[in-house]
Design a protein around this motif. Structure first.
Motif, PDB file in Angstrom:
ATOM      1  N   GLN A 137      -5.411 -12.267  -2.013  1.00 28.10           N
ATOM      2  CA  GLN A 137      -6.249 -11.069  -1.929  1.00 28.10           C
ATOM      3  C   GLN A 137      -5.636 -10.043  -0.979  1.00 28.10           C
ATOM      4  OE1 GLN A 137     -10.025 -11.465   0.057  1.00 28.10           O
ATOM      5  NE2 GLN A 137     -10.963  -9.895  -1.203  1.00 28.10           N
ATOM      6  N   HIS A 138      -5.097 -10.527   0.137  1.00 29.80           N
ATOM      7  CA  HIS A 138      -4.470  -9.625   1.101  1.00 29.80           C
ATOM      8  C   HIS A 138      -3.254  -8.942   0.475  1.00 29.80           C
ATOM      9  CE1 HIS A 138      -3.239  -7.995   4.922  1.00 29.80           C
ATOM     10  NE2 HIS A 138      -2.079  -8.612   4.853  1.00 29.80           N
ATOM     11  N   GLY A 141      -4.176  -6.133  -1.741  1.00 29.03           N
ATOM     12  CA  GLY A 141      -4.478  -4.940  -0.957  1.00 29.03           C
ATOM     13  C   GLY A 141      -3.224  -4.218  -0.518  1.00 29.03           C
ATOM     14  N   ARG A 144      -1.750  -2.348  -3.478  1.00 24.93           N
ATOM     15  CA  ARG A 144      -2.500  -1.127  -3.794  1.00 24.93           C
ATOM     16  C   ARG A 144      -2.190  -0.020  -2.789  1.00 24.93           C
ATOM     17  NH1 ARG A 144      -6.823  -5.009  -4.563  1.00 24.93           N
ATOM     18  NH2 ARG A 144      -7.086  -5.435  -6.785  1.00 24.93           N
ATOM     19  N   GLN A 145      -2.100  -0.398  -1.507  1.00 24.38           N
ATOM     20  CA  GLN A 145      -1.798   0.591  -0.469  1.00 24.38           C
ATOM     21  C   GLN A 145      -0.439   1.241  -0.686  1.00 24.38           C
ATOM     22  OE1 GLN A 145      -2.216  -1.263   3.385  1.00 24.38           O
ATOM     23  NE2 GLN A 145      -4.306  -1.915   2.958  1.00 24.38           N
ATOM     24  N   LYS A 207     -14.875  -7.052   3.045  1.00 23.72           N
ATOM     25  CA  LYS A 207     -14.792  -7.556   1.678  1.00 23.72           C
ATOM     26  C   LYS A 207     -15.963  -7.100   0.819  1.00 23.72           C
ATOM     27  CE  LYS A 207     -11.951 -11.570   2.855  1.00 23.72           C
ATOM     28  NZ  LYS A 207     -11.838 -13.052   2.927  1.00 23.72           N
ATOM     29  N   GLU A 209     -17.306  -4.197   1.349  1.00 29.01           N
ATOM     30  CA  GLU A 209     -17.227  -2.735   1.450  1.00 29.01           C
ATOM     31  C   GLU A 209     -18.518  -2.172   2.035  1.00 29.01           C
ATOM     32  OE1 GLU A 209     -16.119  -1.244  -2.382  1.00 29.01           O
ATOM     33  OE2 GLU A 209     -14.100  -2.094  -2.294  1.00 29.01           O
TER      34      GLU A 209
END
Length: 226
Positions: A137-138, A141, A144-145, A207, A209
Motif C-alpha cells: 500500500q505504501h 502511494g 502515485r506521488q 488511511k 482520509e
C-alpha cells in the motif's frame, strides 16, 4: 507493539550495538511506512553509525536511511555487504540481481524501488506476492506521488478492514476510537505506549482520509468497519 516496547526497554538498560541495530531497523521501517517517528529513526541510525566498529555492520541501516532521507550522503561504503553497497552507490539493478541470487525477495524489492517505473511496478508485484500488504500500500502511494497511473489496486481482500488498508492492530484502535476512548485510555486498554497509540491513530486517520477522530469514526460506521 509489545515486542517493540520490550526492545526499547532493553535498549534503555544499555546502548549496546547488538541491541541498537535491530531496534533502529524496526523503527526505520515503521517510519518509512508512516507508522513511526522519522526523526527518531534517523537519530537511532546516527547513534548506530557512531558505535559501529566497521562499515559492514552499518550497511542495512544505511540502506534504510537512504529510504527515509533519499538525499542523505551514504558515507563510506567500502566494507559493507555487497548488495547494500551497490544500492547505496545507485546500482540498483546489480543489487536487485544479487538479492535475487541470495533468495531475499523483500530486499530485492526494496532495491527495485530505486529504479525506473518498470522496476518499481515489479517491486510492488513482489510485495503483493509476499503478502506484505502495508508495504504494498505504501509503494502504491509512492508511485502515485511520482505521477505513475494505472496502478493495480491489488488482490481483493476478504474484509472491509483490509480494503481500507488497516492492520489488525489499527482496527482495534479504530474500534476504541469509535467507542470514544482517548489516546491515553487506548494505551492503557491495549497495554502499549501512548506514543505508539499516537502513531496508530495518525495511520488510521490517514488511511480513512479523515481529518478528525469523529470523522474517522463516522467513516468507519458508514463503511461497516465497526
Amino acid at each position: 507493539e509489545p515486542i517493540v516496547e520490550e526492545m526499547r526497554r532493553f535498549l534503555d538498560k544499555g546502548m549496546e550495538l547488538q541491541r541498537l541495530v535491530p531496534f533502529a531497523e524496526v523503527m526505520a521501517e515503521l517510519a518509512w511506512l508512516g507508522e513511526g517517528d522519522r526523526d527518531e529513526a534517523l537519530h537511532l541510525i546516527a547513534l548506530a553509525e557512531g558505535l559501529a566498529p566497521t562499515r559492514a555492520v552499518f550497511g542495512g541501516l544505511a540502506a534504510w536511511r537512504r529510504l527515509l532521507s533519499p538525499e542523505s550522503d551514504p558515507g563510506e561504503t567500502d566494507g559493507m555487504a555487497e548488495p547494500h553497497r551497490l544500492q547505496l552507490i545507485g546500482d540498483w539493478r546489480a543489487a536487485a540481481a544479487l538479492w535475487a541470487r541470495m533468495g531475499a525477495p523483500f530486499e530485492r524489492a526494496l532495491a527495485l524501488l530505486q529504479g525506473d517505473e518498470a522496476a518499481q511496478r515489479e517491486a510492488l508485484d513482489i510485495f503483493e506476492a509476499l503478502g506484505a500488504r502495508p508495504v504494498a500500500q505504501h509503494v502504491r502511494g509512492l508511485l502515485r506521488q511520482s505521477g505513475v497511473s494505472g496502478i493495480a489496486r491489488g488482490p481483493r481482500q476478504a474484509t472491509r478492514a483490509n480494503q481500507a488498508g488497516l492492520t489488525q492492530r489499527q482496527m482495534e484502535v479504530l474500534q476504541l476510537i469509535e467507542r470514544g476512548f482517548s489516546n491515553k485510555k487506548i494505551a492503557a486498554h491495549m497495554a502499549i505506549s501512548p506514543k505508539t497509540v499516537d502513531h496508530h491513530v495518525s495511520a488510521v486517520l490517514g488511511k480513512l482520509e479523515a481529518v478528525s477522530r469523529g470523522e474517522a469514526a463516522a467513516a468507519a460506521r458508514a463503511s461497516g468497519l465497526v
